[in-house]
Scaffold this motif. Structure first.
Motif, mmCIF file in Angstrom:
data_model
loop_
_atom_site.group_PDB
_atom_site.id
_atom_site.type_symbol
_atom_site.label_atom_id
_atom_site.label_comp_id
_atom_site.label_asym_id
_atom_site.label_seq_id
_atom_site.Cartn_x
_atom_site.Cartn_y
_atom_site.Cartn_z
ATOM 1 N N GLU A 239 0.815 -1.221 0.000
ATOM 2 C CA GLU A 239 0.000 0.000 0.000
ATOM 3 C C GLU A 239 0.848 1.271 0.000
ATOM 4 N N ARG A 240 2.052 1.191 0.483
ATOM 5 C CA ARG A 240 2.908 2.382 0.513
ATOM 6 C C ARG A 240 3.091 2.990 -0.871
ATOM 7 N N TRP A 241 3.022 2.136 -1.919
ATOM 8 C CA TRP A 241 3.242 2.635 -3.274
ATOM 9 C C TRP A 241 2.075 3.493 -3.763
ATOM 10 N N VAL A 242 0.902 3.310 -3.165
ATOM 11 C CA VAL A 242 -0.222 4.191 -3.503
ATOM 12 C C VAL A 242 0.131 5.630 -3.159
ATOM 13 N N PHE A 243 0.673 5.838 -1.982
ATOM 14 C CA PHE A 243 0.970 7.179 -1.509
ATOM 15 C C PHE A 243 2.166 7.809 -2.231
ATOM 16 N N TYR A 268 -0.279 4.299 6.663
ATOM 17 C CA TYR A 268 -1.384 5.254 6.664
ATOM 18 C C TYR A 268 -1.022 6.491 7.488
ATOM 19 N N ARG A 269 -0.387 6.267 8.627
ATOM 20 C CA ARG A 269 -0.086 7.384 9.531
ATOM 21 C C ARG A 269 1.178 8.139 9.129
ATOM 22 N N GLN A 270 2.099 7.447 8.493
ATOM 23 C CA GLN A 270 3.365 8.098 8.151
ATOM 24 C C GLN A 270 3.277 8.937 6.884
ATOM 25 N N GLN A 271 2.373 8.595 5.977
ATOM 26 C CA GLN A 271 2.266 9.357 4.735
ATOM 27 C C GLN A 271 1.741 10.763 5.040
ATOM 28 N N ALA A 273 0.860 13.022 2.238
ATOM 29 C CA ALA A 273 0.294 13.614 1.018
ATOM 30 C C ALA A 273 -1.229 13.575 0.984
ATOM 31 N N PHE A 274 -1.859 12.742 1.850
ATOM 32 C CA PHE A 274 -3.296 12.528 1.780
ATOM 33 C C PHE A 274 -3.952 12.775 3.138
ATOM 34 N N ASP A 275 -5.166 13.285 3.090
ATOM 35 C CA ASP A 275 -6.014 13.335 4.279
ATOM 36 C C ASP A 275 -6.801 12.030 4.364
ATOM 37 N N LEU A 276 -6.929 11.496 5.579
ATOM 38 C CA LEU A 276 -7.622 10.234 5.814
ATOM 39 C C LEU A 276 -8.906 10.480 6.583
ATOM 40 N N VAL A 277 -10.005 9.933 6.052
ATOM 41 C CA VAL A 277 -11.306 10.019 6.712
ATOM 42 C C VAL A 277 -11.968 8.654 6.665
ATOM 43 N N ALA A 278 -12.508 8.211 7.789
ATOM 44 C CA ALA A 278 -13.349 7.012 7.808
ATOM 45 C C ALA A 278 -14.785 7.445 7.553
ATOM 46 N N ASP A 279 -15.417 6.811 6.580
ATOM 47 C CA ASP A 279 -16.790 7.171 6.216
ATOM 48 C C ASP A 279 -17.745 6.126 6.808
ATOM 49 N N PRO A 280 -18.404 6.439 7.930
ATOM 50 C CA PRO A 280 -19.268 5.437 8.572
ATOM 51 C C PRO A 280 -20.463 5.041 7.717
ATOM 52 N N GLY A 281 -20.954 5.962 6.880
ATOM 53 C CA GLY A 281 -22.068 5.635 6.003
ATOM 54 C C GLY A 281 -21.695 4.565 5.009
#
Length: 301
Positions: A239-243, A268-271, A273-281
């Protein structure tokens, strides 16, 4: 089984890794455990279940380090599967049956699968919500289907929401397994290419429309704007390659609410470049609800 040194594998297993990671690393042992469980459950004998649970708890006696690693993996997998099925490893089952019964099996088949096999379909929430409570043996479902690479089911409402998120942009699914999710999305009008390194073939059905590419290569060559991954293995190294891929604007992860069960949370935490949001819906649209799914959206800043 992985080619890592037996001593390293043993240390890893003794560190109590997530069951999903053990299944990915030891597919042959997982197949053996599933065969053993299927045989003992089919007997419909509580004493046989108790005997199997007791055997799982005993220290393995094997001739060498390699065999010990394999035995420890089977022990960990069997104990985890018994726990999922509601069976205490200390022989706490006193009555009842562990068979996925006729009624529960019929209802689950009609709700979740297309035809009489294990080919998933987009699940109608209109039918799922009233019928699923009638399935009495819910806890048996996932241990029975996970050996075939099925970690969740996708509602038709989730597919529609994902198509809207992709929004006509080129999308690559990495670690796509048998390509089920990409199939659903393409049928709904999205431009999605399924890719996988096919390391899963020992336990899952083949899929001709899944491109044989590891995630790093697929991201570099395809340069997608949207990337999708469903239930990435815990602590994976891809997954690191995504970032690190400049073209990616959105990364959608269908995963578990339990951070130890799936995904590489260190990356996820070290990258940055991206904002992370969990979408409960969105998470509520992944089925069944008992598995505690979550959908995470990464958006480039």
């Amino acid at each position: 089984m992985s080619r890592r040194r037996p001593s390293d594998q043993r240390a890893w297993l003794e560190g109590d890794p997530p069951l999903t990671a053990v299944r990915e690393r030891f597919p042959r042992e997982w197949e053996q455990v599933q065969r053993e469980l299927a045989a003992v459950v089919e007997r419909d004998d509580v004493e046989a279940i108790k005997a199997y649970a007791s055997s799982v708890a005993r220290p393995p006696r094997v001739p060498d380090e390699q065999a010990l690693v394999s035995a420890l993996a089977r022990q960990r997998l069997a104990a985890g599967a018994l726990k999922q099925m509601g069976v205490a490893a200390a022989t706490g089952v006193s009555a009842g049956t562990l068979r996925f019964g006729l009624v529960s099996g019929f209802l689950a088949q009609r709700l979740l699968f297309d035809g009489g096999g294990l080919e998933r379909k987009p699940v109608s929430l209109r039918w799922f919500r009233p019928v699923w409570p009638l399935v009495r043996q819910k806890r048996y479902l996932m241990p029975l289907v996970e050996p075939r690479g099925i970690y969740c089911f996708y509602s038709s409402a989730l597919i529609a929401r994902l198509v809207a998120l992709i929004d006509g942009r080129p999308c690559v699914e990495i670690a796509a397994g048998d390509g089920t999710l990409a199939d659903f999305l393409r049928d709904a009008g999205a431009d999605v290419l399924a890719t996988d390194d096919h390391s899963w073939q020992q336990t899952r059905r083949a899929a001709a429309d899944v491109v044989d590419q590891d995630a790093r290569t697929a991201l570099r060559e395809r340069a997608p704007e949207v990337v999708l991954c469903s239930w990435p293995p815990a602590g994976n190294d891809f997954e690191r390659w995504v970032f690190k891929t400049p073209s990616v604007k959105t990364y959608i992860v269908i995963s578990s609410a339990d951070e130890s069960a799936a995904g590489n949370w260190n990356d996820y935490r070290q990258q940055t470049a991206f904002d992370l949001v969990a979408d409960p819906g969105l998470g509520r649209l992944v089925l069944p609800p008992e598995i505690g799914s979550a959908v995470y959206l990464f958006t480039r800043r």
